[in-house]
Design an enzyme around this catalytic site. Structure first.
Site, PDB file in Angstrom:
ATOM      1  N   ASN A   1       0.854  -1.187   0.000  1.00 54.49           N
ATOM      2  CA  ASN A   1       0.000   0.000   0.000  1.00 54.49           C
ATOM      3  C   ASN A   1       0.902   1.255   0.000  1.00 54.49           C
ATOM      4  O   ASN A   1       2.128   1.140   0.093  1.00 54.49           O
ATOM      5  CB  ASN A   1      -0.924  -0.047   1.221  1.00 54.49           C
ATOM      6  CG  ASN A   1      -0.161   0.094   2.512  1.00 54.49           C
ATOM      7  OD1 ASN A   1       0.993  -0.314   2.589  1.00 54.49           O
ATOM      8  ND2 ASN A   1      -0.774   0.667   3.510  1.00 54.49           N
TER       9      ASN A   1
ATOM     10  N   CYS B   1       1.897   3.567   2.058  1.00 50.89           N
ATOM     11  CA  CYS B   1       2.930   3.811   3.099  1.00 50.89           C
ATOM     12  C   CYS B   1       3.728   2.554   3.389  1.00 50.89           C
ATOM     13  O   CYS B   1       4.536   2.513   4.321  1.00 50.89           O
ATOM     14  CB  CYS B   1       2.264   4.390   4.329  1.00 50.89           C
ATOM     15  SG  CYS B   1       1.324   5.895   3.962  1.00 50.89           S
TER      16      CYS B   1
ATOM     17  N   GLU C   1       3.255  -0.487   4.623  1.00 45.28           N
ATOM     18  CA  GLU C   1       3.145  -1.423   5.752  1.00 45.28           C
ATOM     19  C   GLU C   1       2.307  -2.664   5.432  1.00 45.28           C
ATOM     20  O   GLU C   1       2.381  -3.646   6.146  1.00 45.28           O
ATOM     21  CB  GLU C   1       2.588  -0.715   6.993  1.00 45.28           C
ATOM     22  CG  GLU C   1       1.124  -0.281   6.930  1.00 45.28           C
ATOM     23  CD  GLU C   1       0.931   1.069   6.246  1.00 45.28           C
ATOM     24  OE1 GLU C   1       1.885   1.554   5.612  1.00 45.28           O
ATOM     25  OE2 GLU C   1      -0.177   1.617   6.332  1.00 45.28           O
TER      26      GLU C   1
HETATM   27  O1  CDP Z   1      -4.289   7.683  10.297  1.00 46.52           O
HETATM   28  P1  CDP Z   1      -4.996   7.164   9.097  1.00 46.52           P
HETATM   29  O2  CDP Z   1      -5.911   6.011   9.371  1.00 46.52           O
HETATM   30  O3  CDP Z   1      -5.716   8.260   8.361  1.00 46.52           O
HETATM   31  O4  CDP Z   1      -3.926   6.641   8.020  1.00 46.52           O
HETATM   32  P2  CDP Z   1      -2.382   6.241   8.102  1.00 46.52           P
HETATM   33  O5  CDP Z   1      -2.159   5.245   9.196  1.00 46.52           O
HETATM   34  O6  CDP Z   1      -1.535   7.468   8.130  1.00 46.52           O
HETATM   35  O7  CDP Z   1      -2.163   5.516   6.722  1.00 46.52           O
HETATM   36  C1  CDP Z   1      -2.591   4.175   6.554  1.00 46.52           C
HETATM   37  C2  CDP Z   1      -2.807   3.866   5.116  1.00 46.52           C
HETATM   38  O8  CDP Z   1      -3.919   4.618   4.636  1.00 46.52           O
HETATM   39  C3  CDP Z   1      -1.686   4.249   4.186  1.00 46.52           C
HETATM   40  O9  CDP Z   1      -0.640   3.340   4.141  1.00 46.52           O
HETATM   41  C4  CDP Z   1      -2.428   4.302   2.877  1.00 46.52           C
HETATM   42  O10 CDP Z   1      -2.643   3.000   2.374  1.00 46.52           O
HETATM   43  C5  CDP Z   1      -3.743   4.915   3.280  1.00 46.52           C
HETATM   44  N1  CDP Z   1      -3.759   6.384   3.074  1.00 46.52           N
HETATM   45  C6  CDP Z   1      -4.241   6.880   1.884  1.00 46.52           C
HETATM   46  O11 CDP Z   1      -4.640   6.115   1.035  1.00 46.52           O
HETATM   47  N2  CDP Z   1      -4.273   8.234   1.651  1.00 46.52           N
HETATM   48  C7  CDP Z   1      -3.815   9.102   2.560  1.00 46.52           C
HETATM   49  N3  CDP Z   1      -3.857  10.403   2.295  1.00 46.52           N
HETATM   50  C8  CDP Z   1      -3.309   8.621   3.790  1.00 46.52           C
HETATM   51  C9  CDP Z   1      -3.306   7.248   4.018  1.00 46.52           C
END
Ligand code: CDP
Length: 597
Positions: free
Chosen positions: A284, A286, A288
């Site tokens: 994905n 980021c 992970e």
């Molecule tokens: O804190 P939150 O649940 O918003 O997200 P995060 O832990 O920072 O990011 C988790 C995953 O959400 C990332 O690896 C992406 O796959 C997705 N993501 C995304 O698609 N678009 C963003 N602007 C931020 C996160």
């Protein structure tokens, strides 16, 4: 918090002003005029009840209703107490029309115009629903390779990636944020050099993070300083032979320049893939979550800071410190939360409205969930443990092993109740006799927004700064961690002058006016050497099913050799990938400390 408790249960959530603002802007229901229609507590109620409705998929009648009521309450309490937060799409979409609950997707990129443009459409559909997408471009034939049907030539992976990037520009994720993508190319693809440099210009391919999929064979070749073949994926023919070290230096140089590309160690990732019947070719955005094409993963994170207790059983605070060792983790409560969280995430798979039929089938078949942790740095400070110390590493391993073991225990219990995952046959779980409900259970996400909602430090990262200078109304003002201010006042070393000095430095490690025990635990990212960043990532990776989102921070003056060392060490210590960031190397850095910004 007691004011919000009725017979031991929380009736409201204690949110910071920042958290309330973020929720109002992007998470809460609004009407067509843009007026907010729900309070934060209504959002948590909506999410808890929607996810608890998953219980009706497995049981009927009164039994199902009783389960629904039990878990609705447990899910709600777990969020109101800020012990657990699901990923943003679940908070935004559960119980609403969209009902798309996952943050992570990987899509296939076939070596055909039909395949590429089908996936382009699917990318838009996923972004629209609030998810992020990852792609492996390695199956595409290289630039200038023959296209039989037209007797023309192919434009290659990088140019198609630019098409995906351009499309992203125009679709807002879930109507709230710009789409995020991961683009991955294998190190033995003939276009790898073009790929490595495609983001050297900070203005290009901005909607992608890029990573090189590094093989064990390539690392061998770098070590032994031998030649390395670049192979056409269409027919397996060697198109070019390069010196592995030259290629490695190019990767390292790009990462040094502006953090791109990152690397993923694809053989390690695929070697640990619990569903080898579906090989993994990307991650994905980021990085992970490691997923086969058409798989998805829903994430959730436990806020470790909420499990730190003072001797009298009350919540510890950052100002408590732990000089006499009486602050501890409440392991029983942590165990219970892990079990509740695993059930929550397994229910999310059921309740999810998947953007494509293929994703629906793959997600329900593999049932990947990604439970992670956040608030790790806060917990360390409360416990009086230094992040970059042997004790810090030991604590990281201990707590992550606990979370992972309990998550597997919960998944096995769920399997007894609901059956093993449908793709159990042919899986590594089958070989090992692990009758679990989920292919994976743990993953550590960045928790960019949900950590702010929960009011804790992000993921497993150290604090960014104890204080930083913030520009406000054309004035430079110190913005100091409020818990640090409280501690400074309690311990009697507070002064406005000192807070300003701390903000200018970002770090307190070398500030003599701050007592030594405080300096030792209030560590920030820039205090920590790249080596310790990697060691911490490796400590967590030992007990995590999928990957870890972590940035290896380097000072501005770091050399390419420092980056190379970090990459080598990450490979040797069993990390699944690395992303480095050299301070100040990208133009638009959101936060900056006075010392460097
Ligand atoms: O804190 P939150 O649940 O918003 O997200 P995060 O832990 O920072 O990011 C988790 C995953 O959400 C990332 O690896 C992406 O796959 C997705 N993501 C995304 O698609 N678009 C963003 N602007 C931020 C996160």
């Amino acid at each position: 918090l007691d004011r919000n408790k009725v017979s031991g249960r929380l009736t409201d959530i204690d949110l910071s002003e920042n958290a309330k603002a973020v929720l109002a802007k992007r998470y809460l229901k609004k009407n067509e005029q843009g007026e907010v229609l729900e309070a934060p507590i209504d959002m948590f109620r909506r999410v808890a009840s929607n996810i608890a409705e998953g219980e009706y998929k497995f049981r009927e009648g009164d039994e199902a209703r009783a389960l629904y009521e039990e878990w609705n309450e447990k899910f709600l309490q777990m969020m109101l107490s800020r012990k657990f937060m699901p990923n943003s799409p679940t908070l935004m979409n559960a119980g609403r029309e969209l009902q798309q609950l996952s943050a992570c997707f990987v899509l296939p990129v076939e070596d055909s115009i039909d395949g590429i443009y089908d996936t382009l459409k699917h990318q838009a559909v996923i972004h629209k629903s609030g998810g992020g997408t990852g792609f492996g471009f390695s199956r595409l034939r290289p630039k200038n390779d023959i296209v039989k049907s037209t007797m023309g030539v192919s434009s290659g992976p990088v140019s198609f990636m630019a098409v995906f990037d351009a499309s992203t520009e125009h679709i807002k994720q879930g109507g709230t944020r710009r789409g995020a993508n991961m683009g991955i190319l294998r190190v033995d693809h003939p276009d790898i050099e073009e790929f490595i440099t495609c983001k050297n210009d900070n203005e290009k391919i901005n909607n992608f993070n890029i990573s090189v999929a590094i093989t064990d064979e390539f690392m061998e070749s770098v070590r032994n300083d031998t030649d390395f073949d670049l192979v056409n994926p269409r027919d397996g023919k060697v198109m070019k032979t390069v010196r592995a070290r030259d290629l490695f230096e190019k990767i390292v140089h790009g990462a040094w320049l502006n953090g791109e590309p990152g690397v993923v160690f694809i053989d390690k990732i695929d070697g640990d893939n619990p569903t080898p019947q579906f090989p993994i070719e990307s991650t994905n955005p980021c990085s992970e979550a490691h997923l086969p094409p058409y798989d998805s993963c829903n994430l959730g994170s436990i806020n470790l800071e909420r499990f730190v207790r003072s001797a009298d059983g009350s919540d510890a605070t950052l100002a408590d410190g732990n000089t006499s060792g009486e602050v501890r983790i409440d392991w029983d409560e942590l165990r219970e939360t892990v079990h509740t969280a695993v059930r929550f995430l397994d229910n999310v798979i059921e309740q999810n409205n998947y953007p494509l039929a293929e994703i629906d089938a793959m997600s329900r078949g593999n049932r990947r969930i990604g439970l992670g942790v956040m608030g790790f740095a806060d917990a360390l400070i409360q416990l009086g443990i230094t992040y970059d110390s042997e004790e810090g590493l030991a604590f990281a391993e201990k707590i992550m092993k606990f979370v992972d073991d309990e998550a597997w225990a919960a998944s096995k219990k769920l399997a007894e109740e609901r059956g093993v995952m449908p793709n159990f046959e042919g899986s590594r779980h089958e070989k090992r006799g692990l009758r679990a409900r989920n292919a994976t259970v743990t993953t550590i996400a960045p928790t960019g927004t949900i950590s702010m909602i929960a009011g804790c430090s992000g993921g497993i990262e150290p604090l960014f700064a104890v204080a930083f200078m913030r520009r406000q109304a054309d004035m430079e003002m110190p913005d100091v961690n409020p818990e640090f201010v409280r501690l400074a006042k309690e311990r009697g070393f507070y002064s406005e002058e000192l807070m300003k000095k701390v903000a200018e430095h970002g770090s307190v490690r070398d500030i003599e006016e701050v007592p030594e025990d405080v300096r030792n635990v209030w560590v920030v990212s820039h205090d920590i050497s790249p080596e310790w960043h990697v060691r911490m990532q490796a400590a967590f990776q030992k007990h995590t099913s999928m990957g870890i989102s972590k940035t290896i921070n380097l000072p501005n003056e770091a050399t390419t050799k420092d980056v190379e060392d970090a990459y080598m060490m990450a490979f040797d210590t069993g990390c699944k990938g690395v992303a480095v960031y050299r301070d100040g190397s990208r133009d638009a850095q959101v936060l900056s400390t006075g010392a460097t910004g």
